[in-house]
Scaffold this motif. Sequence first.
Motif, PDB file in Angstrom:
ATOM      1  N   VAL A  75      33.138  34.763  35.245  1.00 46.70           N
ATOM      2  CA  VAL A  75      32.496  36.266  35.088  1.00 46.70           C
ATOM      3  C   VAL A  75      32.107  36.388  33.496  1.00 46.70           C
ATOM      4  CG1 VAL A  75      34.515  37.440  34.575  1.00 46.70           C
ATOM      5  CG2 VAL A  75      32.713  38.602  35.620  1.00 46.70           C
ATOM      6  N   LYS A  76      32.924  35.722  32.769  1.00 46.23           N
ATOM      7  CA  LYS A  76      32.494  35.753  31.187  1.00 46.23           C
ATOM      8  C   LYS A  76      31.082  35.000  30.867  1.00 46.23           C
ATOM      9  CE  LYS A  76      33.902  34.259  26.640  1.00 46.23           C
ATOM     10  NZ  LYS A  76      34.919  33.436  25.691  1.00 46.23           N
ATOM     11  N   LYS A  77      30.961  33.979  31.588  1.00 42.35           N
ATOM     12  CA  LYS A  77      29.727  33.316  31.508  1.00 42.35           C
ATOM     13  C   LYS A  77      28.543  34.091  32.125  1.00 42.35           C
ATOM     14  CE  LYS A  77      27.404  28.855  32.530  1.00 42.35           C
ATOM     15  NZ  LYS A  77      27.758  27.516  33.407  1.00 42.35           N
ATOM     16  N   MET A  78      28.801  34.641  33.079  1.00 39.51           N
ATOM     17  CA  MET A  78      27.624  35.521  33.757  1.00 39.51           C
ATOM     18  C   MET A  78      27.415  36.614  32.928  1.00 39.51           C
ATOM     19  SD  MET A  78      29.035  35.967  37.969  1.00 39.51           S
ATOM     20  CE  MET A  78      28.657  34.595  38.827  1.00 39.51           C
ATOM     21  N   ARG A  79      28.345  37.246  32.357  1.00 43.22           N
ATOM     22  CA  ARG A  79      28.089  38.325  31.336  1.00 43.22           C
ATOM     23  C   ARG A  79      27.262  37.980  30.161  1.00 43.22           C
ATOM     24  NH1 ARG A  79      34.119  40.974  32.418  1.00 43.22           N
ATOM     25  NH2 ARG A  79      33.721  42.407  33.931  1.00 43.22           N
TER      26      ARG A  79
ATOM     27  N   ILE B 244      34.544  34.695  41.634  1.00 41.67           N
ATOM     28  CA  ILE B 244      33.303  35.374  40.574  1.00 41.67           C
ATOM     29  C   ILE B 244      34.077  35.459  39.201  1.00 41.67           C
ATOM     30  CG2 ILE B 244      32.244  37.580  40.087  1.00 41.67           C
ATOM     31  CD1 ILE B 244      30.846  35.776  42.133  1.00 41.67           C
ATOM     32  N   ILE B 245      35.535  35.777  39.271  1.00 42.32           N
ATOM     33  CA  ILE B 245      36.148  35.864  37.963  1.00 42.32           C
ATOM     34  C   ILE B 245      36.454  34.547  37.552  1.00 42.32           C
ATOM     35  CG2 ILE B 245      38.383  36.188  37.099  1.00 42.32           C
ATOM     36  CD1 ILE B 245      38.633  38.629  39.057  1.00 42.32           C
ATOM     37  N   GLY B 246      36.667  33.439  38.277  1.00 45.44           N
ATOM     38  CA  GLY B 246      36.947  31.995  37.718  1.00 45.44           C
ATOM     39  C   GLY B 246      38.308  31.682  36.891  1.00 45.44           C
ATOM     40  N   LYS B 247      38.421  30.670  36.752  1.00 44.90           N
ATOM     41  CA  LYS B 247      39.786  30.219  35.890  1.00 44.90           C
ATOM     42  C   LYS B 247      39.835  31.005  34.767  1.00 44.90           C
ATOM     43  CE  LYS B 247      42.966  26.353  35.126  1.00 44.90           C
ATOM     44  NZ  LYS B 247      42.901  24.894  35.099  1.00 44.90           N
ATOM     45  N   LYS B 248      40.842  31.857  34.544  1.00 42.28           N
ATOM     46  CA  LYS B 248      40.881  32.663  33.019  1.00 42.28           C
ATOM     47  C   LYS B 248      39.755  33.589  32.932  1.00 42.28           C
ATOM     48  CE  LYS B 248      44.273  28.988  31.053  1.00 42.28           C
ATOM     49  NZ  LYS B 248      44.504  28.356  30.008  1.00 42.28           N
ATOM     50  N   GLY B 249      39.000  33.811  33.895  1.00 40.78           N
ATOM     51  CA  GLY B 249      37.830  34.717  33.707  1.00 40.78           C
ATOM     52  C   GLY B 249      36.737  34.056  33.204  1.00 40.78           C
ATOM     53  N   GLU B 250      36.864  32.689  33.273  1.00 38.24           N
ATOM     54  CA  GLU B 250      35.780  31.913  32.630  1.00 38.24           C
ATOM     55  C   GLU B 250      34.396  32.066  33.220  1.00 38.24           C
ATOM     56  OE1 GLU B 250      36.916  27.756  32.565  1.00 38.24           O
ATOM     57  OE2 GLU B 250      38.477  28.221  31.027  1.00 38.24           O
TER      58      GLU B 250
ATOM     59  N   LEU C 283      23.444  39.006  28.876  1.00 37.64           N
ATOM     60  CA  LEU C 283      23.091  39.724  27.347  1.00 37.64           C
ATOM     61  C   LEU C 283      22.073  38.999  26.966  1.00 37.64           C
ATOM     62  CD1 LEU C 283      26.941  39.713  25.976  1.00 37.64           C
ATOM     63  CD2 LEU C 283      25.538  41.643  26.264  1.00 37.64           C
ATOM     64  N   VAL C 284      21.635  37.853  27.247  1.00 35.65           N
ATOM     65  CA  VAL C 284      20.531  37.308  26.731  1.00 35.65           C
ATOM     66  C   VAL C 284      19.229  38.363  27.085  1.00 35.65           C
ATOM     67  CG1 VAL C 284      19.047  35.124  27.027  1.00 35.65           C
ATOM     68  CG2 VAL C 284      21.312  35.023  27.053  1.00 35.65           C
ATOM     69  N   PHE C 285      19.244  38.970  28.130  1.00 39.35           N
ATOM     70  CA  PHE C 285      18.270  39.932  28.314  1.00 39.35           C
ATOM     71  C   PHE C 285      18.298  41.076  27.480  1.00 39.35           C
ATOM     72  CE2 PHE C 285      18.534  37.494  32.321  1.00 39.35           C
ATOM     73  CZ  PHE C 285      17.210  37.413  32.670  1.00 39.35           C
ATOM     74  N   GLN C 286      19.342  41.290  26.908  1.00 37.14           N
ATOM     75  CA  GLN C 286      19.644  42.465  25.758  1.00 37.14           C
ATOM     76  C   GLN C 286      19.098  43.837  26.425  1.00 37.14           C
ATOM     77  OE1 GLN C 286      17.225  41.510  22.302  1.00 37.14           O
ATOM     78  NE2 GLN C 286      18.807  40.201  21.500  1.00 37.14           N
ATOM     79  N   SER C 287      19.575  43.978  27.819  1.00 32.41           N
ATOM     80  CA  SER C 287      19.184  44.914  28.605  1.00 32.41           C
ATOM     81  C   SER C 287      20.367  45.872  28.936  1.00 32.41           C
ATOM     82  CB  SER C 287      18.741  44.547  29.910  1.00 32.41           C
ATOM     83  OG  SER C 287      19.790  43.716  30.567  1.00 32.41           O
ATOM     84  N   GLY C 288      21.475  45.727  28.531  1.00 37.03           N
ATOM     85  CA  GLY C 288      22.798  46.581  28.856  1.00 37.03           C
ATOM     86  C   GLY C 288      23.204  46.562  30.367  1.00 37.03           C
ATOM     87  N   ALA C 289      22.835  45.324  30.858  1.00 34.65           N
ATOM     88  CA  ALA C 289      23.267  45.101  32.399  1.00 34.65           C
ATOM     89  C   ALA C 289      24.912  44.727  31.969  1.00 34.65           C
ATOM     90  CB  ALA C 289      22.593  43.898  32.820  1.00 34.65           C
ATOM     91  N   ARG C 290      25.466  45.285  33.021  1.00 31.33           N
ATOM     92  CA  ARG C 290      26.928  44.938  33.536  1.00 31.33           C
ATOM     93  C   ARG C 290      27.609  44.332  34.722  1.00 31.33           C
ATOM     94  NH1 ARG C 290      26.369  50.059  31.230  1.00 31.33           N
ATOM     95  NH2 ARG C 290      27.380  51.064  32.993  1.00 31.33           N
ATOM     96  N   ILE C 291      28.606  43.970  34.726  1.00 33.83           N
ATOM     97  CA  ILE C 291      29.209  43.488  35.840  1.00 33.83           C
ATOM     98  C   ILE C 291      30.773  43.837  35.944  1.00 33.83           C
ATOM     99  CG2 ILE C 291      30.074  41.613  37.555  1.00 33.83           C
ATOM    100  CD1 ILE C 291      27.714  39.850  36.515  1.00 33.83           C
ATOM    101  N   ASN C 292      30.972  44.774  36.443  1.00 32.67           N
ATOM    102  CA  ASN C 292      32.445  45.311  36.636  1.00 32.67           C
ATOM    103  C   ASN C 292      33.233  44.830  37.818  1.00 32.67           C
ATOM    104  OD1 ASN C 292      32.336  46.449  33.957  1.00 32.67           O
ATOM    105  ND2 ASN C 292      31.255  48.128  34.739  1.00 32.67           N
ATOM    106  N   ILE C 293      34.333  44.613  37.818  1.00 30.68           N
ATOM    107  CA  ILE C 293      35.113  44.454  38.981  1.00 30.68           C
ATOM    108  C   ILE C 293      36.561  45.335  39.063  1.00 30.68           C
ATOM    109  CG2 ILE C 293      36.530  42.699  40.131  1.00 30.68           C
ATOM    110  CD1 ILE C 293      35.000  40.381  38.656  1.00 30.68           C
ATOM    111  N   SER C 294      36.667  46.142  40.213  1.00 29.87           N
ATOM    112  CA  SER C 294      37.562  47.101  40.447  1.00 29.87           C
ATOM    113  C   SER C 294      38.922  46.375  40.268  1.00 29.87           C
ATOM    114  CB  SER C 294      37.359  47.820  41.742  1.00 29.87           C
ATOM    115  OG  SER C 294      37.755  46.851  42.743  1.00 29.87           O
ATOM    116  N   GLU C 295      39.933  47.197  39.574  1.00 25.17           N
ATOM    117  CA  GLU C 295      41.390  46.650  39.558  1.00 25.17           C
ATOM    118  C   GLU C 295      42.114  47.036  40.659  1.00 25.17           C
ATOM    119  OE1 GLU C 295      42.382  45.241  36.889  1.00 25.17           O
ATOM    120  OE2 GLU C 295      40.472  45.460  35.720  1.00 25.17           O
ATOM    121  N   GLY C 296      43.217  46.824  40.848  1.00 24.97           N
ATOM    122  CA  GLY C 296      44.171  46.921  41.861  1.00 24.97           C
ATOM    123  C   GLY C 296      44.461  45.851  42.834  1.00 24.97           C
ATOM    124  N   ASN C 297      45.820  45.903  43.594  1.00 27.89           N
ATOM    125  CA  ASN C 297      46.220  44.538  44.234  1.00 27.89           C
ATOM    126  C   ASN C 297      45.741  45.308  45.711  1.00 27.89           C
ATOM    127  OD1 ASN C 297      47.730  43.044  45.493  1.00 27.89           O
ATOM    128  ND2 ASN C 297      49.611  44.166  45.669  1.00 27.89           N
TER     129      ASN C 297
END
Length: 232
Positions: free
Chosen positions: A38-42, A30-36, A46-60
């Motif tokens: 998840v960035k594309k998904m976000r 989901i994150i992809g190489k260098k975050g590409e 944004l095209v929907f201009q709806s305030g939707a968010r995808i967040n991924i929890s931190e941690g090892n």
Amino acid sequence: MEPTKVQSEGGLNVTLTIRLLMHGKEVGSIIGKKGETVKKMREELLVFQSGARINISEGNCPERIVTITGPTDTIFKAFAMIAYKFEEDIINSMSNSPATSKPPVTLRLVVPASQCGSLIGKGGSKIKEMRESTGAQVQVAGDMLPNSTERAVTISGTPEAIIQCVRQICVVMLESPPKGATIPYRPKPTSTPVIFSGGQAYTIQGQYAIPHPDVWMPVHQPAPMNSPFLMI
């Protein structure tokens, strides 16, 4: 395939928060190489201009929580992107495999235990209806996830079947809100360094040593050679 809106009583486009439990490899996809990825998904959301968010929890952690927040129709769009990405991964992995049948896409939702009864229905009627109408396999875990009041709901099938199933689950969650306080599931790190000093165990969190009440070893007892702890 564009997700359609849920036909639910009381109007649509209600803001929902859906939590997914993923293994490290799935999160990496989901994150992809260098975050590409998840960035594309976000950016697409944004095209929907709806305030939707995808967040991924931190941690090892071996598991991570992926949180999707937004209006219902946008949540389905996010689920579609994730399900099709996982299907793409399966197809790519099969190119070097002798397997001929394609395994299903699998997603795990994290749902408050108080809502699971509504998802199952009386005598299992609701979950049976979901399986038959969408073609997806749906399993609700019997036990709660560790240190939480949430259960895992596993959905398997084609991306289309999964999206249809998520639509129905969202309708149930809107019609049957959670009861009481929900203690969210938080995956634990794989290992935390532990230091012993003066008979007290401490875990290292960032630059601080926090007393660890669950581990104790007498000062006079030497640590075994293969011990993961450091005696001071």
